[in-house]
Design an enzyme around this catalytic site. Sequence first.
Site, PDB file in Angstrom:
ATOM      1  N   SER A   6      52.500  43.487  50.095  1.00  0.00           N
ATOM      2  CA  SER A   6      51.170  42.969  49.781  1.00  0.00           C
ATOM      3  C   SER A   6      50.900  42.917  48.277  1.00  0.00           C
ATOM      4  O   SER A   6      50.040  42.153  47.834  1.00  0.00           O
ATOM      5  CB  SER A   6      50.093  43.818  50.468  1.00  0.00           C
ATOM      6  OG  SER A   6      50.253  45.198  50.158  1.00  0.00           O
ATOM      7  N   ASP A 229      40.318  51.330  48.358  1.00  0.00           N
ATOM      8  CA  ASP A 229      41.599  50.674  48.118  1.00  0.00           C
ATOM      9  C   ASP A 229      41.924  50.804  46.635  1.00  0.00           C
ATOM     10  O   ASP A 229      41.411  50.050  45.807  1.00  0.00           O
ATOM     11  CB  ASP A 229      41.534  49.200  48.537  1.00  0.00           C
ATOM     12  CG  ASP A 229      42.865  48.486  48.349  1.00  0.00           C
ATOM     13  OD1 ASP A 229      43.815  49.098  47.823  1.00  0.00           O
ATOM     14  OD2 ASP A 229      42.966  47.304  48.733  1.00  0.00           O
ATOM     15  N   HIS A 232      45.790  47.924  45.795  1.00  0.00           N
ATOM     16  CA  HIS A 232      45.805  46.500  45.469  1.00  0.00           C
ATOM     17  C   HIS A 232      44.888  46.226  44.271  1.00  0.00           C
ATOM     18  O   HIS A 232      44.213  47.130  43.781  1.00  0.00           O
ATOM     19  CB  HIS A 232      45.387  45.680  46.692  1.00  0.00           C
ATOM     20  CG  HIS A 232      46.263  45.930  47.872  1.00  0.00           C
ATOM     21  ND1 HIS A 232      45.925  46.831  48.866  1.00  0.00           N
ATOM     22  CD2 HIS A 232      47.464  45.428  48.206  1.00  0.00           C
ATOM     23  CE1 HIS A 232      46.891  46.867  49.770  1.00  0.00           C
ATOM     24  NE2 HIS A 232      47.845  46.027  49.387  1.00  0.00           N
TER      25      HIS A 232
END
Length: 253
Positions: A6, A229, A232
């Site tokens: 990702s 998060d 990312h």
Amino acid sequence: MFVGDSLSSNQWQSLTCLLHTAVPRAKHTSQRIGGLSTFSFPAYGVSIMFSRNAFLVDIVNKKHGRVLKLNSIRSGQLWKGADVLIFDTWHWWLHTGRKQPWDYVQDNKITHKDMNRMVAYEKALRTWARWVNFNVDPAKTKVFFQGVSPDHMDSRDWKDPAAKTCRGETHPMLSMDYPGGPHPAQVILNKVLRSVSKPVHLLDITGLSQLRKDGHPSAFGYGGRRGSDCTHWCLPGVPDTWNELLFAALIHS
């Protein structure tokens, strides 16, 4: 073609946005088939692809479970023929429990229930290095490795006792030296890259990204329901800088 997890998708999304911004009136197409996403500009004959492959090596379904095969790359056939390949793997190597997408790990003919993850990571990278040596024609394909994208899940890495994670961080670090020191995965990656006989350009993103504790989606990445998060990156944001490095390397070469 971007190949990886990702974080590779993060950079692919950044690049498609940057290119679309540069030619906003150009017709474009976007499609996803299985694990392959493709963004194209037909008038320019350009396609930017992302192939989701978190480990680069294979995960095979067997009767006794899913096996991570450290010495096998079957999906490499898809990578052949690309003008530019940008590889990435790291984020999933330390996952355990429900987030671990395999049940066993196979090293040559020996199957283990588990093994030292850093050792497994290096073995997989060496399998990828052999694939590059045997399959890449430098006259036709330029090869890059994204480097290791750091997370900011533990504020002890940047010596801030008032914080716990990246949540609430609004400013980058001003020091050029990251208190947490070199990323251990980057040390392994650098060692493996020295063994590749074909030209591979490292996008050295780790150090500059370590300073951007403020660059993650934080609570907004998971809608605030499943924690922060801190892995990312927001867009626009840090991956745009990675693509500036990619652009400079392509122009220089």
